[in-house]
Design a protein around this motif. Structure first.
Motif, mmCIF file in Angstrom:
data_model
loop_
_atom_site.group_PDB
_atom_site.id
_atom_site.type_symbol
_atom_site.label_atom_id
_atom_site.label_comp_id
_atom_site.label_asym_id
_atom_site.label_seq_id
_atom_site.Cartn_x
_atom_site.Cartn_y
_atom_site.Cartn_z
ATOM 1 N N ASN A 169 0.933 -1.104 0.210
ATOM 2 C CA ASN A 169 -0.122 -0.107 0.124
ATOM 3 C C ASN A 169 0.816 1.281 0.205
ATOM 4 O O ASN A 169 2.058 1.365 0.513
ATOM 5 C CB ASN A 169 -0.873 0.187 1.297
ATOM 6 C CG ASN A 169 -1.691 1.169 1.117
ATOM 7 O OD1 ASN A 169 -2.141 1.593 0.209
ATOM 8 N ND2 ASN A 169 -2.113 1.646 2.566
ATOM 9 N N ILE A 170 0.318 2.433 -0.665
ATOM 10 C CA ILE A 170 1.187 3.613 -0.889
ATOM 11 C C ILE A 170 0.480 4.445 0.119
ATOM 12 O O ILE A 170 -0.407 5.103 -0.422
ATOM 13 C CB ILE A 170 1.528 3.776 -1.868
ATOM 14 C CG1 ILE A 170 2.324 2.779 -2.835
ATOM 15 C CG2 ILE A 170 2.172 5.292 -2.062
ATOM 16 C CD1 ILE A 170 2.904 3.351 -4.002
ATOM 17 N N ASP A 171 1.018 4.752 1.304
ATOM 18 C CA ASP A 171 0.254 5.857 2.019
ATOM 19 C C ASP A 171 1.212 7.180 2.459
ATOM 20 O O ASP A 171 2.349 7.136 1.310
ATOM 21 C CB ASP A 171 -0.261 5.433 3.432
ATOM 22 C CG ASP A 171 0.985 4.783 4.161
ATOM 23 O OD1 ASP A 171 2.119 4.756 3.787
ATOM 24 O OD2 ASP A 171 0.688 4.436 5.490
ATOM 25 N N GLY A 172 1.146 7.820 3.181
ATOM 26 C CA GLY A 172 2.057 9.060 3.286
ATOM 27 C C GLY A 172 3.476 8.799 3.410
ATOM 28 O O GLY A 172 4.459 9.080 2.928
ATOM 29 N N MET A 173 3.477 7.792 4.477
ATOM 30 C CA MET A 173 4.847 7.359 5.027
ATOM 31 C C MET A 173 5.649 6.413 3.689
ATOM 32 O O MET A 173 6.942 6.680 3.571
ATOM 33 C CB MET A 173 4.579 6.558 6.288
ATOM 34 C CG MET A 173 4.595 6.888 7.214
ATOM 35 S SD MET A 173 5.649 7.902 8.185
ATOM 36 C CE MET A 173 6.671 6.433 8.867
ATOM 37 N N ALA A 174 4.960 5.822 3.099
ATOM 38 C CA ALA A 174 5.455 5.002 2.077
ATOM 39 C C ALA A 174 6.005 5.976 0.940
ATOM 40 O O ALA A 174 7.049 5.807 0.306
ATOM 41 C CB ALA A 174 4.511 4.166 1.483
ATOM 42 N N THR A 175 5.002 7.143 0.827
ATOM 43 C CA THR A 175 5.732 8.112 -0.302
ATOM 44 C C THR A 175 6.969 8.521 0.199
ATOM 45 O O THR A 175 7.906 8.901 -0.732
ATOM 46 C CB THR A 175 4.343 9.314 -0.336
ATOM 47 O OG1 THR A 175 3.226 8.719 -0.650
ATOM 48 C CG2 THR A 175 4.834 10.095 -1.598
ATOM 49 N N PHE A 176 7.131 8.956 1.444
ATOM 50 C CA PHE A 176 8.111 9.607 2.001
ATOM 51 C C PHE A 176 9.354 8.768 1.689
ATOM 52 O O PHE A 176 10.284 9.272 1.091
ATOM 53 C CB PHE A 176 7.795 10.076 3.307
ATOM 54 C CG PHE A 176 9.022 10.856 4.193
ATOM 55 C CD1 PHE A 176 9.121 12.136 3.837
ATOM 56 C CD2 PHE A 176 9.884 10.065 4.896
ATOM 57 C CE1 PHE A 176 10.292 12.892 4.424
ATOM 58 C CE2 PHE A 176 10.827 10.741 5.350
ATOM 59 C CZ PHE A 176 11.182 11.981 5.190
ATOM 60 N N PHE A 177 9.203 7.748 2.161
ATOM 61 C CA PHE A 177 10.486 6.847 2.278
ATOM 62 C C PHE A 177 10.721 6.233 0.753
ATOM 63 O O PHE A 177 12.011 6.269 0.272
ATOM 64 C CB PHE A 177 10.253 5.720 3.189
ATOM 65 C CG PHE A 177 11.530 4.889 3.622
ATOM 66 C CD1 PHE A 177 12.640 5.631 3.904
ATOM 67 C CD2 PHE A 177 11.533 3.451 3.401
ATOM 68 C CE1 PHE A 177 13.828 4.854 4.202
ATOM 69 C CE2 PHE A 177 12.597 2.900 3.641
ATOM 70 C CZ PHE A 177 13.894 3.298 4.136
ATOM 71 N N GLY A 178 9.855 5.847 0.370
ATOM 72 C CA GLY A 178 10.063 5.400 -1.139
ATOM 73 C C GLY A 178 10.800 6.901 -2.038
ATOM 74 O O GLY A 178 11.763 6.446 -2.859
ATOM 75 N N GLY A 179 10.210 7.769 -1.838
ATOM 76 C CA GLY A 179 10.616 9.014 -2.522
ATOM 77 C C GLY A 179 11.870 9.205 -2.177
ATOM 78 O O GLY A 179 12.900 9.524 -2.948
#
Lengths: 700, 491
Positions: B72-82
């Protein structure tokens, strides 16, 4: 961004100009010098115009550095921003000749201008966060100008400077954090109300945070016991940098302490008393060190420390006097202003000496000033000013601070119990402080006389050297001469016309310190006030004659005199306390603890491997199942060990009975097994059986 | 966008890595071009994905009932993935130059690329089981990278690395098992899924489980007493220490703790409990330890590794305040530290690569020979110390704000610890520059004149990081607003 962006230009402009000057300097050195002078001069002119126009200008830049910056230009800030710009203009012009043959000048100009911008930022800041941001930048940038010549002793002194700056900055930051957490604001304009509201009930926190902030800013202001960097950094820095360091960068520390005294602890007598005592110690110690110093610039540096002590006394009186502190406020403010101007002149004059001789020891530079009227005039103006001689500028501000002490004593003697604790109510104590104040003033007279006599009256021991000194009439170029003459003349004007000049400046600035004009104007040249100055001169002359002339000069075989260092060599706070503490004790203790932490987990693993998870190794393990051998063997081993320890020390018995018995019994067991399983053994047993049967039959 | 698209950026680097291992490329330039293309392509894929986030989570399969694998891509995932996607191509660029004369570069690069995919897996995991899976895989794929030089020292370091990681996993596993019993739903949700109402007398057990899992995941984040592996592992080649041990691996540990704290157990449940006290104390001890050892250490890379130990705990200090402000501060420092520390390591690597010098006292006069490198090192050092106008100051300021949100003794002690650490950081980072620029005088300067800055492949990443550090220091509003929206769940 709201407000007038000119304030941002005043702060960031010099920093940007620093980078530009660096780039220019890679192509054209003369153009770079000119550019730097143009920038500082332009800034000085703009500041002067802004102050003359009057009115308040403010600016806030939200979002930068996390919390946003805010700037404000009012009377007090205007005065000191102008002094900053003026001093930078003068020293930049002076730098051109002073550093003409030096290396790394590009770097010097870059950081000189960086420091300029940062110092402007400190004096124009409107909240403690902004103050701190620029205060740190100033410390870092000025470090590079201090260590300009990169000699080992310079790097050492620079290291001390940087260490004090970094530690002080961080401690101050801690205090600022706590202040923010307790009051919720750092805006200077809101702090007074916020602190008065938050103070009851939070006294302990307030004193802790006040102590932290005082530590940080006080260190920069040369306050005892954090003054150690001051006498070290000044002599090694290039003279223009010393002038700035002593003249204005120390004042940025005072700025922070002023915020404490006028915003956070406004009219708090306990706080005022502490500041007062610190100030007394600082001014006395500075004066003493200056008397004993044999180094031209070091003497001036110690003198700075002493004068900063005067300022601390003024600030202490400000809080002690409460609502009636008009004299203390004006005295503090004017002494800050005067000291900046005085040290500019004195350090530049010292710089001229260094520039020609590259020496600082009083015995080496003795007689350099003879037959140099300009240098003599400049140095004399500075000396008279800082010595507090009537008709010169230092006299005015010292008189005001002195008057504030007298006023406090009068209040006490009239029976006003001004504050609630005993020490501050003792008139005797304040009489002592008053006399210490006068004596320190006298010390100032004494050490300045020492310098003046050495430079301009006495002759060098070596006649040839003296002749070469006197032949050297082109000791500085026209620009330098002009700078010296102008800045020295400013001092004279300030001193002769205090009502037109200094009073106006005090009126401008006192609003920031919550000050009001005194009820009746002070007559600086009244008899009572002149008396204080006179005492200083007389005692100063006595100190000079008795201590310096008799005590510090040693007659040589050739009937000349040499100045010798009478200060005990080991009496050095830095070497005695701080270095062992910071470099010895702290790393050892911290290192030991860290090693312990290191081994917590690895140690557990190791313990496991030694005990429960012990790995088996060949050759060391006994065969199992030989309990008897083990018991007997251990017993015999014990006996052998005992014998080895007592009788057979020389030729210890090498034996392992456990192993011996175990081996023997293993051999026995194995033989037994082999024998038991053999065919012949079966046959033998069979035979034995038959024989037993036959004997039985025969018997029965 | 279809949720299946989330799988693509995870799988592409893994497949590419395996391909490179099976069909090694011998030519330096071709190999560099191929790997860089794949990495940049994947980064573009990640950003396309992050900008067009799939609305629902991707369900893959379940091990047993109740333990599903989801992405799943939530805010945290966006942050760390980015963050990972932004740093990887730059680090890869640096790797080519650094590894130019090493052996077994193909193997190295293939594992390096596989790690990219696995780290994205950690970032995009939708629940704690999936995250655990990728988290373990991360340990395994980075193992060959640490041991790469095959010296005895490297082998020892790898053994230590493995021991610590496996040990940590055991703790984390206990945490996951108990959590799956205590929760209403295993997926990540801001505020946590703990079944607090029915917990009753098990509340203390739940706290114990949290503490165990914290330290389990804390192994990768080098929390005391599980910090030992990080300085030892700095024997690995610089690109590994820089990217993995300053960003990917250690930040995965921090990221996992953030997930555990804010998305599993829930900050409100933990706030004010003994569990919080325990973890805060451990974190503070780590900060003091790391910064003190940084000063004592003379090996440049190990010094930076100790600095990483301390800085990871800065992040955790924010996180363990168990408040949205704390999460904001933690995320902010996570980003800032990634940039400045990778820059610091790259500078150290550049010095090692150009001059073969490994120790602080060998740096005399090098600043003039390698001005670009040392300028970047200065910026990184000032920022790490927390000097205003550099990014590090902004994030430290926000940590302090989180600490002082409610005046408490713990908060003040925390601030004190931070300032002590800042002082130590000042000493160990700035002394590098003082050595480089001011020490040794003319003799050292002439002696080091034969060295020079590395090629653009190494300088470009340094330049980007330095500019970013200064830019963020001047204005970090965009970053702060972004992490704010993550921490408050409005992203």
């Amino acid at each position: 961004m709201t407000g007038n962006p000119i304030l941002l230009l005043l702060v960031l402009g010099p920093m940007a100009a620093g980078i530009v000057s660096y780039l220019i300097g890679r192509r054209n050195k003369a153009l770079r010098d000119g550019f730097a002078i143009a920038v500082t001069s332009a800034e000085a002119v703009v500041m002067l115009l802004l102050v003359l126009m009057g009115g308040e200008v403010s600016l806030s830049v939200p979002g930068v550095c996390g919390m946003g910056l805010s700037f404000q230009l009012d009377g007090f800030r205007g005065v000191f921003a102008t002094v900053t710009a003026y001093m930078w203009m003068m020293t930049t012009i002076f730098s051109r000749e002073y550093l003409a043959h030096s290396r790394n000048r590009n770097r010097y100009y870059l950081f000189l201008l960086m420091t300029f911008g940062a110092t402007m930022g400190v004096f124009l800041s409107d909240d403690l966060f902004t103050t701190f941001v620029f205060f740190e930048l100033m410390s870092m940038a000025s470090y590079v100008t201090v260590i300009h010549d990169e000699k080992p002793e310079t790097l050492y002194a620079g290291g001390v400077y940087l260490a004090v700056a970094v530690i002080g900055g961080l401690v101050a930051l801690m205090g600022i954090f706590m202040l923010y957490s307790v009051t919720g604001t750092l805006q200077l304009s809101e702090l007074l109300a916020a602190c008065q509201a938050a103070f009851p009930g939070n006294e302990a926190w307030f004193y802790v945070l006040g102590g932290c902030i005082l530590f940080g800013f006080g260190a920069k202001a040369g306050m005892y016991p954090l003054h150690v960097w001051l006498p070290m950094a000044h002599p090694v820095a290039p003279a223009p940098a010393s002038a700035l360091l002593s003249g204005i960068i120390t004042k940025s520390g005072i700025f922070g302490v002023l915020v404490l005294c006028t915003r956070i602890f406004a009219e708090n007598a306990y706080w005022g008393f502490v500041i007062l005592l610190l100030g007394v110690v600082t001014m006395l110690l500075g004066g003493l060190l200056a008397i004993f110093s044999l180094d031209l610039k070091r003497t001036l540096a110690c003198s700075s420390m002493s004068q900063l002590g005067f300022i601390f006394v003024g600030m202490g009186m400000m809080d002690l006097l409460g609502e009636e502190n008009a004299l203390a406020v004006r005295g503090t403010l004017l002494h800050m202003f005067n000291h900046s101007n005085l040290k500019l002149v004195l350090f530049m004059a010292a710089g001229v000496v260094v520039m020609n001789l590259h020496k600082l020891d009083l015995n080496d530079i003795r007689g350099f000033g003879r037959k140099k009227p300009l240098l003599c005039y400049v140095f004399l103006m500075g000396s008279l000013g800082i010595g507090g001689i009537p008709l010169f500028n230092g006299y005015i501000s010292k008189t005001l601070i002195h008057e504030s002490i007298v006023e406090y004593i009068e209040l006490l003697e009239e029976g006003h119990s001004v504050v609630s604790f005993a020490a501050a109510n003792s008139a005797t104590l304040f009489h002592v402080i008053e006399w210490l104040f006068i004596i320190t003033g006298a010390m100032t007279v004494a050490y300045m006389t020492k310098l003046f006599v050495v430079l301009f009256a006495e002759k060098n021991r070596d006649r040839a050297v003296q002749a070469s000194f006197e032949a050297n009439t082109h000791y500085c170029n026209k620009a330098t001469a002009a700078v010296l003459a102008v800045s020295a003349t400013v001092l004279t004007i300030l001193g002769v016309l205090p009502y037109l000049t200094l009073n106006k400046i005090a009126d401008l600035g006192q609003g920031f310190l919550n000050g009001v004009s005194p009820k009746h104007a002070v007559n600086y040249f009244s008899l009572t006030n002149l008396k204080g100055g006179l005492y200083s001169i007389v005692i100063g002359a006595a100190i000079y004659l008795l201590v310096i002339r008799l005590g510090m000069r040693v007659k040589q075989p050739d009937r000349t005199y040499v100045y010798v260092n009478r200060w005990p060599k080991h009496l050095d706070l830095l070497e005695l306390v701080y270095r062992p503490l910071v470099l010895g004790l702290l790393p050892t203790v911290a290192g030991f603890l860290c090693r312990c932490l290191d081994y917590v987990l690895d140690g557990l693993v190791l313990l496991g491997r030694k005990t429960t998870h012990k790995q088996l190794r060949e050759g060391h393990l006994l065969p199992k199942g030989f309990e008897l051998a083990y018991v007997v063997g251990s017993l015999l081993d014990g006996v052998v060990a005992l014998l080895n320890a007592t009788f057979c020390k020389r030729n210890p018995i090498q034996a392992d009975f456990v192993r011996f018995f175990a081996d023997q019994s293993r051999i026995y067991e194995e033989t037994k097994r082999e024998v038991m399983s053999g065919v012949s053994f079966s046959l033998m047993m069979f035979g034995v059986g038959i024989m037993v049967v036959v004997i039985y039959l025969l018997v029965v | 966008m279809s949720p299946y698209f989330i799988l693509v950026p995870i799988l592409v680097p893994i497949l590419a890595g395996i391909l490179l291992m099976t069909f090694p490329i011998q030519d330096y330039k071709t190999r560099a071009a191929a790997v860089e293309t794949v990495v940049i392509l994947n980064t573009i894929l990640v950003f396309v994905l992050l900008l067009n986030r799939p609305a629902e989570r991707l369900y893959l399969f379940s091990f047993v009932e109740g333990l599903p694998l989801t992405l799943n891509i939530d805010g945290m995932a966006t942050f760390f993935g980015g963050l990972v996607a932004f740093l990887w191509p730059l680090a890869t660029l640096y790797t080519f130059e650094y590894m130019r004369h090493e052996e077994r570069v193909n193997t190295f690069l293939s594992f390096y690329t596989i790690t990219y995919g696995v780290t994205l897996g950690v970032a995009f995991a939708g629940n704690i089981v999936t995250m655990y899976l990728f988290y373990e895989a991360l340990t395994m794929v980075t193992l060959p990278l640490v041991i790469h030089t095959m010296t005895e020292e490297a082998q020892k370091a790898t053994r230590k690395y493995l021991n610590y990681m496996i040990g940590g996993t055991a703790f984390a596993f206990i945490g996951i098992v108990f959590y799956s019993l205590f929760c209403t739903d295993i997926e990540f949700v801001l505020g946590g899924n703990l079944d607090v109402a029915n917990l009753g007398e098990y509340a203390n057990i739940a706290l114990l489980v949290y503490v165990l899992a914290f330290f389990g995941f804390g192994v990768k984040a080098a929390v005391f007493p599980f910090h030992g592996w990080l300085p030892t592992a700095s024997v690995a080649p610089t690109p590994v220490t820089a990217l993995l041990h300053a960003v990917a691996v250690v930040k995965s540990g921090v990221f996992a703790i953030m997930r555990l704290t804010y998305f599993c157990f829930g900050a409100d449940f933990l706030k004010g409990t003994w569990a919080q006290t325990v973890v805060v104390i451990a974190v503070m001890v780590t900060i003091v330890y790391g910064s003190t050892m940084g000063v004592r250490e003379n090996h440049i890379k190990r010094r930076l590794a100790y600095s990483t130990v301390a800085n990871l705990s800065y992040i955790l200090l924010g996180v363990t305040m168990m408040s949205p402000l704390g999460l904001v501060a933690g995320l902010c420092h996570m980003f800032v530290h990634a940039i400045m520390k990778i820059s610091g390591f790259f500078c150290a690597g550049a010095v090692m690569h150009q001059t073969d010098k490994n120790y602080v006292y060998e740096l005399d006069g090098l600043g003039y020979a390698m001005p670009a490198t040392f300028t970047a090192l200065l910026i990184s050092g000032l920022s790490l110390t927390g000097i205003p106008l550099f990014a590090g100051f902004v994030s430290k300021w926000s940590i302090v704000q989180a600490l002082l949100e409610e005046p408490s003794i713990m908060g003040y002690v925390g601030v004190f610890v931070l300032l002590y650490s800042a002082l130590m950081t000042g000493i160990y980072m700035l002394s590098l520059n003082v050595r480089g620029w001011f020490s040794g005088g003319t003799a050292a300067r002439q002696d080091s004149a034969r060295f020079h800055d590395p090629s653009w492949l190494m300088l470009l990443p340094l330049a980007i990081f330095s500019v970013l550090t200064v830019a963020l220091g001047l204005n970090a509003q965009a970053l702060l607003a972004f992490v704010q929206s993550i921490a408050t769940g409005t992203f």
